[in-house]
Design a protein around this motif. Structure first.
Motif, PDB file in Angstrom:
ATOM      1  N   GLY A 405       0.792  -1.222   0.000  1.00 39.43           N
ATOM      2  CA  GLY A 405       0.000   0.000   0.000  1.00 39.43           C
ATOM      3  C   GLY A 405       0.820   1.266   0.000  1.00 39.43           C
ATOM      4  O   GLY A 405       0.271   2.355   0.102  1.00 39.43           O
ATOM      5  N   PRO A 466      -6.758   7.516  -2.157  1.00 45.73           N
ATOM      6  CA  PRO A 466      -6.670   8.418  -0.997  1.00 45.73           C
ATOM      7  C   PRO A 466      -6.047   9.747  -1.374  1.00 45.73           C
ATOM      8  O   PRO A 466      -5.253   9.854  -2.309  1.00 45.73           O
ATOM      9  N   GLU A 469      -2.260  10.733   3.619  1.00 39.50           N
ATOM     10  CA  GLU A 469      -1.750   9.533   4.267  1.00 39.50           C
ATOM     11  C   GLU A 469      -1.331   9.866   5.697  1.00 39.50           C
ATOM     12  O   GLU A 469      -0.666  10.878   5.933  1.00 39.50           O
ATOM     13  N   ARG A 503     -11.086  10.592   1.648  1.00 43.69           N
ATOM     14  CA  ARG A 503     -10.521   9.247   1.567  1.00 43.69           C
ATOM     15  C   ARG A 503      -9.055   9.335   1.985  1.00 43.69           C
ATOM     16  O   ARG A 503      -8.296  10.149   1.455  1.00 43.69           O
ATOM     17  N   ARG A 505      -5.396   7.204   3.665  1.00 43.63           N
ATOM     18  CA  ARG A 505      -4.663   5.963   3.924  1.00 43.63           C
ATOM     19  C   ARG A 505      -4.034   6.054   5.309  1.00 43.63           C
ATOM     20  O   ARG A 505      -3.413   7.055   5.659  1.00 43.63           O
ATOM     21  N   GLU A 528      -4.985  -3.042   2.503  1.00 40.82           N
ATOM     22  CA  GLU A 528      -4.314  -3.087   1.199  1.00 40.82           C
ATOM     23  C   GLU A 528      -3.383  -4.305   1.167  1.00 40.82           C
ATOM     24  O   GLU A 528      -2.246  -4.250   1.629  1.00 40.82           O
ATOM     25  N   SER A 550      -0.867  -1.146   5.475  1.00 43.38           N
ATOM     26  CA  SER A 550      -1.669   0.054   5.275  1.00 43.38           C
ATOM     27  C   SER A 550      -3.111  -0.331   4.979  1.00 43.38           C
ATOM     28  O   SER A 550      -3.402  -1.450   4.535  1.00 43.38           O
ATOM     29  N   LEU A 552      -7.129   1.659   3.793  1.00 35.33           N
ATOM     30  CA  LEU A 552      -7.839   2.855   3.355  1.00 35.33           C
ATOM     31  C   LEU A 552      -9.075   3.071   4.218  1.00 35.33           C
ATOM     32  O   LEU A 552      -9.692   2.111   4.695  1.00 35.33           O
TER      33      LEU A 552
END
Length: 582
Positions: A405, A466, A469, A503, A505, A528, A550, A552
């Motif tokens: 991810g 995304p 992060e 969205r 991560r 992910e 990772s 989402l």
């Protein structure tokens, strides 16, 4: 609106929930439920004790909801302290999530709180207290949400298999013992006998080097679970192994087993010798079927499996603790009273240098047997300079390795960790370990479920990539028994703020030697794992030592949400964050 207890259900009528060994499984169904939280006297280990019960039982009654309904639950507190109920994995409005001080005030003694939840999902979940030490003393129970439409998973009967851990000790005393000595419950320390055995197998020099390395780090490769069978009795549906919970079947039937790990601190490895298992659901969400012989279920996770016994034999449901200090046990049998052999526990695992993110350290990948079995733990107050004398340990800032991810998005909160009172170790190298079965499960000849095997049955609902992060290091100081995110405990960390509808991560990096089941309330965690739009939806992710993974998140529900390790005493000592969606 209907509510009530259904007890003594006929197992041969289906589908409905099965009974426990006492034929007293309480099931509540409908769209209104009355729950009472109170103390009850129990005797689980042969000694009288007091448990925190729901409607008089441990575990509490199974609740069966129906997708599309709106359920109300009146929870009355008959304890002398505040209580709460959190609906684990349920997408509820924030003020119905049940975390005192975060999403609602809590339920005072003598008071009744009414939860109102629109049910927008299906699957296997559970509910438990988020107040004080009540979860450890019995305040937990299963929850099944039935589909509005026809279930594509075909089965003839089903059983809930709820795993948990029980201690007659006061949980506050358990925590106090851990704070004074983190290895208090670890009775599997290596001995002079292990040294001599290792020296014979791997040579005296390699063995001495191995022991010196662990000694220099003041850590033990046998630290697997913080609390062990030294005080825990492991339960299956509230029953100790000797009580032998039994579920009945007719040969040829497809039996759905809904496994829930409601333990406070215990990770289980589960198998049913002689029966293949097909995993069909993870954390309440359908996945493409995976045939396995064994699976690891971390604290707070759920897995649904299909088994199909084809003869009149009995089969043992065997759930051994990850540290092999005990097990929970039950039986699937064609008739009452038939039992199967209980297998011996597997050899206890030990941590490796890879578990410590030290795989690149010179001399730590030798073929010495114990070098594959280790982990790290600097001493209290271990200064950065102290670590500098060991090659590869002088760096406080980790080097993340490529992962499935990983992206080039700007990190919203770049982390620079420093060793100190809250952080006694930082992994030099973190890796993608999603395809690894986990400590103690490698190379045992059985097919083990891994996170890489999980592929959602349906395409994800939000195809957007995304925009931001967030990076979270899972950190701690083993000796002081302090846990946290990014080197800080709950009181030191500011809330994470997400915009409603965005969205993002989340990246998790485990810098400790222990697994951490990380649970995000209120929002799905889409792991992910290389399956693209078919990434599995989960509510709890078990992160191995030195692992980077990772997931989402679609921030589609406003409110204050808890984000924490579900190992009870890790959460209580600081591994807890607030996520605010607004």
């Amino acid at each position: 609106m209907a509510s009530g207890v259904i007890a003594g259900l006929d197992l041969w009528r289906w589908p409905a929930l099965a009974l426990n060994a006492r034929n007293e499984q309480a099931v509540l169904t409908g769209n209104h439920f009355d729950l009472v939280i109170e103390e009850v006297a129990v005797n689980i280990t042969g000694r009288p004790a007091i448990a925190t019960a729901i409607n008089g039982s441990v575990p509490g009654p199974l609740l069966r909801w129906r997708e599309g309904d709106t359920v109300t639950l009146s929870v009355t507190n008959r304890l002398r302290e505040q209580t709460s109920v959190h609906w684990h994995g349920v997408r509820s409005p924030a003020d119905m999530d049940g975390v005192p001080g975060l999403s609602f005030p809590g339920i005072d003694p003598g008071a009744t709180f009414v939860y109102r939840i629109p049910v927008r999902q299906y699957g296997t979940y559970w509910y438990h207290s988020h107040s004080a030490f009540q979860e450890q003393t019995g305040h937990y129970a299963p929850l099944i949400i039935e589909r509005r439409d026809k279930d594509p998973i075909q089965f003839d009967r089903e059983y809930v298999i709820m795993l948990s851990d029980w201690t007659d000790q006061n949980p506050e005393m358990v925590l106090s013992n851990l704070k004074q000595q983190s290895s208090y419950y670890n009775f599997h320390q290596r001995t002079i006998g292990n040294f001599l055995s290792d020296a014979r197998k791997g040579g005296l020099g390699a063995t001495l080097s191995d022991r010196l390395m662990w000694g220099a780090m003041n850590m033990s490769p046998t630290d697997i679970l913080d609390v062990s069978g030294a005080t825990y009795t492991y339960l299956l549906n509230g029953l100790a192994p000797a009580a032998n919970w039994t579920g009945l079947f007719k040969p040829g039937e497809r039996v759905r087993l809904r496994f829930i790990n409601a333990s406070s601190m215990t990770i289980f490895d589960v198998r049913i010798p002689g029966l293949a298992m097909t995993v069909v659901q993870a954390d309440g969400n359908d996945v493409e079927p995976v045939d396995v012989d064994e699976f690891r279920i971390s604290v707070a996770e759920t897995y649904d499996l299909i088994v199909q016994p084809n003869d009149w034999s009995a089969f043992t449901i065997f759930a051994q603790s990850e540290d092999r200090t005990g097990y929970a046990r039950g039986t699937l049998a064609p008739r009452a009273g038939v039992v199967a052999a209980i297998p011996p526990m597997d050899p206890r695992p030990m941590r490796t240098m890879a578990d410590m993110g030290m795989g690149s350290m010179p001399g730590m990948e030798m073929g010495h047997p114990s070098s594959k079995l280790q982990s790290v733990q600097p001493s209290p107050g271990h200064a950065e300079g102290d670590m500098g004398s060991m090659p590869g340990m002088e760096m406080a800032t980790p080097k993340p390795s490529p992962s499935i991810g990983q992206s080039h998005l700007p990190v919203a909160n770049p982390v620079q960790l420093q060793l100190g009172p809250e952080v006694d170790h930082v992994a030099e190298t973190t890796t993608d370990r999603l395809a690894e079965p986990g400590a103690g499960l490698e190379g045992n000849g059985r097919r083990i479920l891994t996170y890489a095997n999980l592929r959602a049955r349906y395409r994800g609902a939000d195809p957007r990539p995304p925009d931001r992060e967030f990076e979270f290091h899972l950190t701690g100081n083993m000796e002081r028994f302090i846990w946290g995110f990014n080197g800080r405990t709950f009181s030191q960390n500011a809330p994470i703020r997400l915009k409603l509808g965005e969205r993002v991560r989340f990246v998790l990096i485990n810098d400790t030697m222990m697994e951490h089941p990380i649970h995000l309330h209120g929002l799905w965690s889409e792991l992910e794992n290389g399956n693209g739009e078919y990434r599995p939806y989960k509510h709890t992710l078990n992160v191995k030592p030195a692992e980077r993974l990772s997931f989402l998140v679609s921030a589609d529900t406003p409110g204050h949400w808890a984000f924490h390790c579900h190992l009870f005493f890790h959460m209580e000592t600081g591994m807890f964050l607030t996520v605010i969606v607004s």
